[in-house]
Design a protein around this motif. Structure first.
Motif, short mmCIF file in Angstrom:
data_model
loop_
_atom_site.label_atom_id
_atom_site.label_comp_id
_atom_site.label_asym_id
_atom_site.label_seq_id
_atom_site.Cartn_x
_atom_site.Cartn_y
_atom_site.Cartn_z
N LEU A 203 0.80 -1.23 -0.16
CA LEU A 203 0.13 -0.02 0.15
C LEU A 203 0.95 1.27 0.01
N ILE A 204 2.07 1.19 0.89
CA ILE A 204 2.73 2.31 0.73
C ILE A 204 3.36 2.60 -0.38
N PHE A 205 3.93 1.41 -1.12
CA PHE A 205 4.44 1.80 -2.46
C PHE A 205 3.64 2.37 -3.57
N THR A 206 2.25 1.73 -3.55
CA THR A 206 1.26 2.30 -4.26
C THR A 206 0.95 3.82 -4.02
N TYR A 207 1.08 4.06 -2.74
CA TYR A 207 0.81 5.65 -2.53
C TYR A 207 1.87 6.35 -3.18
N LYS A 208 3.21 5.88 -2.94
CA LYS A 208 4.18 6.55 -3.73
C LYS A 208 4.40 6.70 -4.93
N THR A 209 4.01 5.44 -5.74
CA THR A 209 3.83 5.49 -7.18
C THR A 209 2.72 6.58 -7.54
N TYR B 167 8.90 2.11 -7.76
CA TYR B 167 8.22 2.03 -6.62
C TYR B 167 7.32 0.96 -7.11
N GLU C 226 6.50 -2.69 -5.12
CA GLU C 226 5.05 -3.17 -4.91
C GLU C 226 5.39 -4.61 -5.41
#
Lengths: 94, 169, 130, 142, 275, 96
Positions: free
Chosen positions: F25-31, F43, F47
Motif C-alpha cells: 500500500l505504501i509503495f502504491t501511494y508513492k507511485t 516504486y 510493490e
C-alpha cells in the motif's frame, strides 16, 4: 549438535532479522530521493527477501515455497540492467 | 569441431544446472534435461564458449578451485570485517576515491572474473571499464593510494594472477 | 557404523549451515544500518555488497546445506537445489548489477562526494574515456 | 470485543480495498497515460491478491501441491494421506483463476504500452489534457 | 500533496474500511476461516486420488485444474494472449527487424555482457525445468513462458537488438514457433476422440480436453508408463500441454519484445529506414 | 503439520501478510504521488516484490513464479520502453 528445537529457534531468529532489515530497506526506499539509490534499495530488498523465502520454507516445512527465491534473485539483476541502461540515457534496444 | 566442442561444454553446464535445480538424478530427468540442454546448447552455445579446449585443461580447474576456496573464505571474510567495522564505528571512517586500476588480461571471462571479484569484496566497486586502454575505474571506500600501480597492488593483483592462470594462455 | 558417522557429519554440517544463515541475517541487518548511515550512493554500494554476499550468498549456501542433510529427500534435495542455484546466480549476477548501476549513475551525473579523487570524471572530461 | 484475528482480516480487506481505490483514482485522475497504465497494473495485482486472500485460511500449512512426487519415485496416496493433505492445503481455485489473470493482464498491458507509444507519436505528448486540447484545436483528426 | 489527493485518500480509506466491515459483518467474505469451500475440498481430494472416477492424475492441483477441469477456459485464454500480441504487432506492422537498422550494436560494458551470456543460456533451462515439472512441482507452461520471456529482454538490453537480428531472429520464425505452440494445444485438446477412433473404438466417445478415462468416456490418455522397472508419471495430457504452452508464451513474448525494442524511428516510420 | 507459534491468536503467516500488504500500500501511494515516472516504475517494482512475498505467505508458489517474472521483469522493462520513447515527467494537475 543442536536439537531440533534449537534449530527452529535459530531459523526463526534469522527470519525475524531478515524481516527487520527488509523493513529498514522499505523505509529507506519510501523516503529516498535519487533514482540509483532507489534501485539498489530495491535490489537489497529483493535479495533479502529471497533468503527469507528459503528460510521460511524450511521453517514451515513446505519445500515448495522455496521456489520463489530464484526468480526474485535473477529478476533483481534484470531490473538493474534496465535501470542502468536508462540512466545512461540510451534506448533499451540500442 | 570447435563449435561442437563449445556446444558440448554448454550442454554439460546446462545439464548440471537443470539437475541441481530439480534436485533429482533419476533417469527420466536426466533424459528430459539432456534434451532441453542439447536444444539450447545447439542454438546458442557460440555466445558462451569460444575455445572449448580450455575447459578440459585440469590445471585451470585446479587453479580455479584453489582460487574459489581462498576467495570465498579468507579474502571475503577479511573484506567483510573491514567494511562492517566501518559501518558500525560511530565516526564512520571512510576515505573514498575513484581510482584507476590497469589490468593486463584480454579474455572476456578473465576481465569479468577480476571485475566481479573486485565488486564482490565489500569496499571496492568497479564503476567503469575501458577495454581499449585496459583500465578499470574502482570506487574504493578507503583509498590508501590513488596511484594506478599502487592501487593495483592493493586491490586487484591477486585476482589478476589467478584469472591469468584460469582463463589466459 | 559408517552410515552413522556420515549421518553425524551431515548433522554437524547442517547445523553449521544454520549458524551461517544466522550470521548472514546479522550481516544483512548491518548492511541495512549501513544504508541508513552512508549518505552517498557510491558508499551505499559497499553496504549493498555486504548485504548481497554476506547477507544472501552465504546464508543460501548454509540453508542449502541444512536442507541437504537435515530434511528428508526428495524435498530436502529440492530446497537444496533451489538454494544452490540461487546462490550461484547471486554470485555471478549481483556484482554485474552493481557495476552496471554504478556506471549508469556516474554517467547520469551522480558524483561521489566527498571523495579524495575522481579519476573517472577527470578522464571523461579530458576525453580519453568515452 | 472482536478477536484479534477478525480485526486483522478486516485490516487485510481494508488495505487491499484502499490499494484498489487508490489505483483506480490514479487511473481516473492522473493526466499522464503511462501513469494510468502503471496504476492499472497495480489495480490488477491488488485484485489478484484479494482473490487469493479469499482462498487463504487460518490453519493452512501447505500449498495445494501434493509434496514429494517425482517422475519415477512416486506412489499414489491413500485416503488418509489425502484427507491430511486436504485439511492442510489452501484453496486452489482462486490461485488457478489468478494464474490466468496474470497472463491476460500482461497481454493487455503490452498492448496498452504499444498504444501509448503510438499516441505520443501522433500528438507529441502523453498528457490527456493536452491531447484533448489538441483535438479541440485541430478539429477531429482524420 | 494536493488537497484533492488528500481528499481522495481519506475517502478511499473510509470507503474501504466501511466496505470491509460491511462485507465481513454480512459474511460475504471469509474471515480467519478454518475450513475449505466444498469445491476446493472436492478438488483437493480428487485430483490425485487414483480410486476416484474424476481424478486428474497430477499431484499439482493447480496445473491439473488449469488444464484438465478448466481446460477449455485455459485454451481460450491462450487464444486471448495470442490475439493481444497480434494486436500489438498490427500497431507496428511496418517495422522490420533488419540488422543494419536494429540499434547501434554497442551494448553495455564487457562485464555485463559476459554475465548476460551465461544468464541468457541458463534462463531457458530454468524455464524448461519449470515447465517440464509443471505437473509435479509448482510451475507450468505459463510460469515457464513468463520466465523465458525475460531472456530475450535481457539479451536485447545488455547487448543490442542488432545481435538478435544478426543471430537470425525474425518476426516470421518467432510467429511460427508461437503458432505451432497454439496449434499443438489445439491438437492435444481434440486428440482423445481421434485416439479412440484410431484404436478402433466407436468415434465420438471422448470429449474435448479429456485427460483421464471417465465412466462415460472410457478411453483417455495414460497417466504413466512402465519402463525398465520404473513407472514414469507424466499425467496424461498435462506434460504436453505445458510444453506447448511454454513454446507459445515464450515465443510470443520474445516476438513482442523484439518488435517493441526497435529504434523509435523504425517503429514510427516503419520499414528499415536508415538513420 | 507444522503450525508455528500463535501470537495473540494470530499465526506467523497472517502477521507477515499484514506487513507485506502494508508495504504494498505504501509503495502504491508513492507511485501515485510521484511525478517522475522513472521513480514511479521503481516504486511499482517494490510493490511487485511486496505482492510476491504476500503470495509466498499465502502458500501460492505457482503465482510467485508467474508474478515475479511478470511484475518485476517484464512490466518494468515495458514501462521503461515507453518512457524512453515519450516523456519522463508528469505535469502538475492544474485545477480547472
Amino acid at each position: 549438535m543442536l536439537s531440533l528445537e534449537t534449530q527452529m529457534y535459530i531459523l526463526a531468529g534469522a527470519v525475524g532479522l531478515y524481516i527487520l532489515s527488509s523493513l529498514i530497506y522499505a523505509y529507506k526506499l519510501a523516503t529516498e530521493k535519487s533514482v540509483p539509490d532507489m534501485v539498489i534499495l530495491v535490489d537489497s530488498l529483493t535479495y533479502d527477501l529471497a533468503v527469507f523465502i528459503v528460510a521460511l520454507s524450511i521453517l514451515t516445512q513446505n519445500a515448495y515455497l522455496a521456489v520463489g527465491a530464484l526468480p526474485l534473485a535473477i529478476w533483481a539483476y534484470v531490473f538493474d540492467i534496465y535501470m542502468s541502461k536508462y540512466l545512461e540515457g540510451r534506448e533499451l534496444g540500442d | 569441431m570447435s563449435k561442437a566442442g563449445s556446444a558440448f561444454v554448454v550442454f554439460l553446464l546446462l545439464l548440471g544446472i537443470y539437475l541441481v535445480y530439480t534436485g533429482t538424478t533419476n533417469p527420466v530427468d536426466v533424459i528430459a534435461g539432456g534434451v532441453a540442454a542439447a536444444v539450447i546448447a545447439a542454438l546458442s552455445a557460440d555466445l558462451v564458449v569460444s575455445k572449448p579446449s580450455k575447459v578440459f585443461d585440469p590445471r585451470r580447474w585446479v587453479a580455479f578451485v584453489i582460487y574459489a576456496v581462498k576467495y570465498l573464505t579468507v579474502i571475503e571474510a577479511r573484506a567483510h570485517l573491514d567494511v562492517i567495522r566501518r559501518i558500525l564505528s560511530p565516526s564512520l571512517p571512510v576515505d573514498p576515491a575513484i581510482v584507476r586500476i590497469p589490468y593486463a588480461v584480454s579474455d572476456d571471462y578473465a576481465i569479468t572474473t577480476i571485475a566481479n571479484s573486485i565488486t564482490n569484496t565489500p569496499g571496492t566497486v568497479v564503476v567503469d571499464i575501458d577495454t581499449e586502454r585496459k583500465y578499470m575505474y574502482v570506487h574504493w571506500i578507503d583509498a590508501k593510494t590513488t596511484e594506478d600501480e599502487g592501487a593495483r597492488a592493493h586491490v586487484s593483483e591477486e585476482f589478476e594472477n589467478y584469472a591469468k592462470l584460469i582463463f589466459e594462455g | 557404523m559408517v552410515t552413522d558417522a556420515l549421518t553425524l557429519i551431515g548433522q554437524v554440517l547442517g547445523c553449521l549451515g544454520l549458524v551461517l544463515a544466522l550470521v548472514g541475517a546479522v550481516n544483512d541487518l548491518i548492511a541495512a544500518i549501513g544504508f541508513v548511515r552512508f549518505k552517498n550512493f557510491y558508499l551505499r554500494l559497499h553496504a549493498l555488497t555486504v548485504g548481497v554476499i554476506g547477507g544472501t550468498f552465504y546464508p543460501l549456501i548454509g540453508l542449502g546445506t541444512y536442507a541437504l542433510f537435515c530434511i528428508a529427500p526428495p524435498l530436502g534435495y529440492y530446497v537444496a537445489g533451489v538454494s544452490y542455484v540461487t546462490a550461484f546466480f547471486v554470485l555471478i549476477t549481483a556484482p554485474a548489477g552493481s557495476h552496471a548501476i554504478a556506471r549508469g549513475a556516474h554517467r547520469a551525473g551522480y558524483r561521489p562526494e566527498p571523495a579524495r579523487e575522481d579519476k573517472l570524471a577527470k578522464d571523461r572530461e579530458e576525453g580519453v574515456m568515452e | 470485543m472482536m478477536e484479534a484475528a477478525t480485526l486483522l482480516w478486516i485490516y487485510f480487506y481494508s488495505v487491499l480495498l484502499v490499494t484498489v481505490f487508490l489505483s483506480l483514482y490514479g487511473v481516473y485522475r492522473r493526466p499522464n497515460v503511462l501513469k494510468k497504465i502503471i496504476m492499472l497494473s497495480i489495480f490488477g495485482d491488488a485484485a489478484n491478491v484479494l482473490a487469493v486472500l479469499m482462498g487463504f485460511r487460518k490453519n493452512a500449512a501447505s500449498p495445494p501441491v501434493y509434496p514429494g512426487q517425482t517422475y519415477t519415485e512416486w506412489s499414489a496416496p491413500n485416503s488418509t494421506q489425502l484427507q491430511q493433505f486436504a485439511s492442510a492445503a489452501v484453496d486452489p481455485v482462486p490461485q488457478v483463476l489468478v494464474v490466468t489473470a496474470i497472463v491476460i493482464g500482461l497481454a493487455v498491458l503490452i498492448f496498452l504500452s504499444a498504444a501509448a507509444i503510438l499516441l505520443y507519436r501522433h500528438y507529441g505528448t502523453l498528457d490527456v489534457r493536452l491531447i484533448r486540447q489538441k483535438i479541440i484545436e485541430g478539429g477531429v483528426e482524420e | 500533496m494536493s488537497s484533492e489527493e488528500a481528499l481522495a485518500i481519506i475517502v478511499s480509506l473510509a470507503a474501504a474500511a466501511l466496505l470491509a466491515v460491511v462485507a465481513v459483518g454480512q459474511g460475504l467474505v471469509p474471515v480467519a476461516s478454518t475450513d475449505l469451500t466444498p469445491l476446493a475440498r472436492f478438488y483437493l481430494l480428487n485430483v490425485y486420488n487414483g480410486s476416484s472416477q474424476l481424478w486428474g492424475a497430477s499431484p499439482e492441483v493447480i496445473t491439473s485444474i488449469l488444464w484438465d477441469y478448466r481446460g477449455l477456459d485455459t485454451v481460450y485464454e491462450t487464444a486471448v494472449f495470442f490475439l493481444a500480441i497480434i494486436a500489438t504487432l498490427t500497431l507496428f506492422r511496418d517495422a522490420k527487424l533488419l540488422p543494419e537498422t536494429a540499434g547501434s550494436g554497442r551494448g553495455m560494458t564487457v562485464i555485463v555482457k559476459t554475465v548476460t551470456r551465461i544468464t541468457f543460456v541458463t534462463i531457458p533451462i530454468i524455464a524448461a525445468s519449470i515447465a517440464l515439472h509443471g505437473h509435479l512441482t509448482p510451475g507450468g507452461g505459463f510460469q515457464g513462458g513468463a520466465a523465458f520471456g525475460v531472456a530475450p529482454l535481457l539479451l536485447i538490453t545488455a547487448f543490442s537488438l542488432r545481435l538478435a537480428a544478426e543471430r537470425g531472429w525474425s518476426k516470421g520464425k518467432l510467429l511460427t514457433v508461437r503458432t505451432a505452440g497454439l496449434l499443438a494445444i489445439g491438437l492435444i485438446a481434440v486428440s482423445t476422440p481421434y485416439i479412440i477412433a484410431a484404436l478402433g473404438g466407436k468415434a465420438g466417445i471422448g470429449y474435448v480436453m479429456q485427460n483421464q478415462p471417465k465412466a462415460w468416456a472410457e478411453v483417455g490418455w495414460p497417466y504413466a508408463i512402465a519402463y525398465a522397472g520404473m513407472r514414469v508419471l507424466f499425467s496424461g495430457t498435462l506434460l504436453f500441454l505445458n510444453l506447448a504452452e511454454l513454446f507459445a508464451v515464450s515465443a510470443g513474448l520474445a516476438l513482442v519484445f523484439t518488435v517493441i525494442a526497435m529504434p523509435t524511428e523504425v517503429l514510427e516510420k516503419g520499414g528499415g529506414v536508415k538513420k | 503439520m507444522f503450525q508455528g507459534p500463535i501470537i495473540f491468536g494470530l499465526t506467523v503467516n497472517e502477521i507477515l501478510l499484514a506487513v507485506f500488504l502494508t508495504l504494498a500500500l505504501i509503495f502504491t501511494y508513492k507511485t501515485l504521488v510521484e511525478r517522475d515516472l522513472v521513480k514511479a516504475v521503481v516504486y511499482s517494482g517494490g510493490e511487485a516484490v511486496s505482492y510476491a512475498l504476500a503470495f509466498v505467505v499465502m502458500y501460492a508458489p505457482d503465482l510467485v513464479l508467474a508474478y515475479v517474472a511478470v511484475g518485476l521483469g517484464i512490466y518494468s522493462a515495458l514501462f521503461l520502453f515507453v518512457i524512453t520513447r515519450t516523456e519522463r515527467y508528469e505535469k502538475e494537475v492544474v485545477e480547472a
